[in-house]
Design an enzyme around this catalytic site. Sequence first.
Site, PDB file in Angstrom:
ATOM      1  N   LYS A  36      14.073  16.535   7.832  1.00  0.00           N
ATOM      2  CA  LYS A  36      14.864  17.222   7.666  1.00  0.00           C
ATOM      3  C   LYS A  36      15.698  17.816   6.152  1.00  0.00           C
ATOM      4  O   LYS A  36      16.507  18.807   6.231  1.00  0.00           O
ATOM      5  CB  LYS A  36      15.556  17.062   8.757  1.00  0.00           C
ATOM      6  CG  LYS A  36      15.322  17.164  10.568  1.00  0.00           C
ATOM      7  CD  LYS A  36      15.921  17.452  10.945  1.00  0.00           C
ATOM      8  CE  LYS A  36      15.235  17.491  12.838  1.00  0.00           C
ATOM      9  NZ  LYS A  36      16.649  17.276  13.287  1.00  0.00           N
ATOM     10  N   PHE A 265      23.863  34.794  34.360  1.00  0.00           N
ATOM     11  CA  PHE A 265      23.230  33.439  34.911  1.00  0.00           C
ATOM     12  C   PHE A 265      23.120  33.222  36.321  1.00  0.00           C
ATOM     13  O   PHE A 265      22.911  32.162  36.813  1.00  0.00           O
ATOM     14  CB  PHE A 265      24.313  31.835  34.666  1.00  0.00           C
ATOM     15  CG  PHE A 265      23.935  31.237  32.906  1.00  0.00           C
ATOM     16  CD1 PHE A 265      22.726  30.291  32.778  1.00  0.00           C
ATOM     17  CD2 PHE A 265      24.593  32.659  32.425  1.00  0.00           C
ATOM     18  CE1 PHE A 265      22.955  29.804  30.979  1.00  0.00           C
ATOM     19  CE2 PHE A 265      24.270  31.996  30.956  1.00  0.00           C
ATOM     20  CZ  PHE A 265      24.134  30.908  30.896  1.00  0.00           C
ATOM     21  N   CYS A 276      20.223  20.424  26.567  1.00  0.00           N
ATOM     22  CA  CYS A 276      21.667  20.764  27.036  1.00  0.00           C
ATOM     23  C   CYS A 276      22.073  20.143  28.600  1.00  0.00           C
ATOM     24  O   CYS A 276      22.655  19.295  28.646  1.00  0.00           O
ATOM     25  CB  CYS A 276      22.819  21.199  25.561  1.00  0.00           C
ATOM     26  SG  CYS A 276      22.492  21.860  24.200  1.00  0.00           S
TER      27      CYS A 276
HETATM   28  P1  NAD Z   1      19.297  17.216  18.007  1.00  0.00           P
HETATM   29  O1  NAD Z   1      18.600  16.588  18.602  1.00  0.00           O
HETATM   30  O2  NAD Z   1      19.410  18.866  17.451  1.00  0.00           O
HETATM   31  O3  NAD Z   1      20.099  17.062  16.234  1.00  0.00           O
HETATM   32  C1  NAD Z   1      20.480  15.480  16.185  1.00  0.00           C
HETATM   33  C2  NAD Z   1      20.460  15.348  14.344  1.00  0.00           C
HETATM   34  O4  NAD Z   1      21.208  13.754  14.310  1.00  0.00           O
HETATM   35  C3  NAD Z   1      19.041  15.180  14.502  1.00  0.00           C
HETATM   36  O5  NAD Z   1      18.320  15.314  12.783  1.00  0.00           O
HETATM   37  C4  NAD Z   1      18.791  13.596  13.953  1.00  0.00           C
HETATM   38  O6  NAD Z   1      18.115  12.928  13.572  1.00  0.00           O
HETATM   39  C5  NAD Z   1      20.398  13.328  13.753  1.00  0.00           C
HETATM   40  N1  NAD Z   1      20.853  12.122  13.820  1.00  0.00           N
HETATM   41  C6  NAD Z   1      21.146  11.117  14.804  1.00  0.00           C
HETATM   42  N2  NAD Z   1      21.698  10.051  14.437  1.00  0.00           N
HETATM   43  C7  NAD Z   1      22.439   9.939  13.397  1.00  0.00           C
HETATM   44  C8  NAD Z   1      22.669   9.622  12.473  1.00  0.00           C
HETATM   45  N3  NAD Z   1      23.189   8.091  13.218  1.00  0.00           N
HETATM   46  N4  NAD Z   1      23.359   9.443  11.094  1.00  0.00           N
HETATM   47  C9  NAD Z   1      22.643  10.826  10.975  1.00  0.00           C
HETATM   48  N5  NAD Z   1      22.008  11.921  11.780  1.00  0.00           N
HETATM   49  C10 NAD Z   1      21.294  11.608  12.487  1.00  0.00           C
HETATM   50  O7  NAD Z   1      21.344  18.069  18.305  1.00  0.00           O
HETATM   51  P2  NAD Z   1      21.813  19.358  18.851  1.00  0.00           P
HETATM   52  O8  NAD Z   1      20.732  19.999  19.868  1.00  0.00           O
HETATM   53  O9  NAD Z   1      21.776  19.932  16.957  1.00  0.00           O
HETATM   54  O10 NAD Z   1      22.813  19.007  19.915  1.00  0.00           O
HETATM   55  C11 NAD Z   1      23.719  17.748  19.068  1.00  0.00           C
HETATM   56  C12 NAD Z   1      24.714  17.349  20.194  1.00  0.00           C
HETATM   57  O11 NAD Z   1      25.338  19.237  19.991  1.00  0.00           O
HETATM   58  C13 NAD Z   1      24.176  17.056  21.342  1.00  0.00           C
HETATM   59  O12 NAD Z   1      25.751  16.551  21.618  1.00  0.00           O
HETATM   60  C14 NAD Z   1      24.215  18.389  21.889  1.00  0.00           C
HETATM   61  O13 NAD Z   1      24.381  18.147  23.277  1.00  0.00           O
HETATM   62  C15 NAD Z   1      25.440  19.660  21.300  1.00  0.00           C
HETATM   63  N6  NAD Z   1      24.828  20.918  21.553  1.00  0.00           N
HETATM   64  C16 NAD Z   1      23.784  21.244  21.391  1.00  0.00           C
HETATM   65  C17 NAD Z   1      24.046  22.860  21.856  1.00  0.00           C
HETATM   66  C18 NAD Z   1      22.013  23.503  21.374  1.00  0.00           C
HETATM   67  O14 NAD Z   1      21.404  24.271  21.103  1.00  0.00           O
HETATM   68  N7  NAD Z   1      21.284  22.777  20.980  1.00  0.00           N
HETATM   69  C19 NAD Z   1      25.116  23.425  21.807  1.00  0.00           C
HETATM   70  C20 NAD Z   1      25.976  23.212  21.781  1.00  0.00           C
HETATM   71  C21 NAD Z   1      26.365  21.395  21.835  1.00  0.00           C
END
Ligand code: NAD
Length: 446
Positions: A36, A265, A276
């Site tokens: 990434k 929804f 999520c």
């Molecule tokens: P994701 O799984 O797409 O990405 C998470 C990233 O964090 C990964 O690339 C992983 O390699 C990295 N990571 C994990 N541990 C790490 C560390 N110690 N140091 C550095 N990088 C690390 O997650 P996402 O979908 O972006 O969601 C992130 C958060 O936001 C979650 O809590 C999710 O519930 C919330 N969220 C997501 C969305 C969505 O639509 N995806 C919307 C709102 C909120």
Amino acid sequence: MKKIVVIGSGYVGTTSAAIFANCGYSVTAIDLDKNKVDTIMTGEAPFYEHGLHALISRAVSEDKLRASTSYDAVREADIVMSCVGTPDHPDGSSNLSYVFDVADKVSLLMKPGTIFVQKSTVPVGTGQKIKQLFARATLDVSYVSNPEFLREGTAISDFLWFDRVVVGSDDREAAEIVTQLYRTLETCLDRIAALAKVQPPAAHVSQYFITNLNSAELIKVTANAFLALKISFANSISKIADATGADIVEVMDVVGADPRIGRAFLDAGRGYGGGCFPKDVRGLISSASEYGVDLSIMTAASDLNETMPGYIASKLQKQIGEFDGKTIAVLGLAFKAGTSDARLSPGVKLANILAHDGAMLRVYDPEASEEAEADLRKGIEICDSAALAVKSADAVCITTDWPELTELNLADLAATMKGAILVDAVNRYDKHTVTGAGLIYIGVGR
Ligand code: NAD
């Protein structure tokens, strides 16, 4: 200009990093995943999201955005945003190992005065625990919860034209500084939108809510839980509609016309999926039970959701008979349109059920095939186009509302299929148009 570090380069982290960098902040994106990081450093997006590539490309070329696997940039940061994943454990509780790994690492590096911003969705009470961790390390830093509300597929426009920014903290000054980031963003909207080629929503009001820390955490999970509840409610009613000959779309159009309820929804279909809703609902149930609170209303919503792909398979079986020897095309592997994300995808689940029950499966998605591959049962054929997937099929199932899949030429479809069944698991087709094209229509609650 403030230096921002964004930890976690997933959907939330990459979008936040790219947009704040294009606002003029100096941003470093940190992720443990070298692929990434390398992808971002070449100016590309690590996943498909409309407009993101252009924003990353511009910010990297102007040296406003850097990416790294090292945490070094945290030492100089004014603001550290944590956007790592919060998946669930098999028992439904939130797996906070990534969240606490970040907190541990930054606690060794942050300078006095740094503001630590939690953007990940975490159970209520998590921020207080991280604050204690920082206090034990005798850190003079502030903790702010700023949960993210963007939706994959419309992430850039959601982030730019947010309807609400929630900033929760016991430190008012830190909350104001975080709020200011978004006020600055509001001054660069047009430029960023033009670069990403995204349009503002028709009606839009940006609101700011400064709350206490625990409220901010609870707001985020409550919002997702309520949306999941609406979907499961619509799906429950769709089963009565199926049993009685009512049409769930007509029903919900009128029910949702009541402004106290709202139409959003209330679409029945194959249920919710993604990274999520499923885990946020389960996480809320689990965290409620830790506090001795019974959330059986959400357990019911979650259980109902699990039944939907199987329910759709059984509707198809009633029409097609035994699945053995039948060829079925499932179109749509992303959990929703506009993303390559196939986590807990209902389309994948339906394809797996049909393959398990003996059908020969061909699947297609405009963006998510690669991500879905690992979750698909052995023997399922992934096709490069919808046309290839539907050729000579006995039945075609539409499981994601990509426009490409909800606007198929029905006459061409009828001509190329062997059978004549169209399963509209997203309830987007007009059933009379489908039957007019010589196909048999199966919807959900219609
Ligand atoms: P994701 O799984 O797409 O990405 C998470 C990233 O964090 C990964 O690339 C992983 O390699 C990295 N990571 C994990 N541990 C790490 C560390 N110690 N140091 C550095 N990088 C690390 O997650 P996402 O979908 O972006 O969601 C992130 C958060 O936001 C979650 O809590 C999710 O519930 C919330 N969220 C997501 C969305 C969505 O639509 N995806 C919307 C709102 C909120």
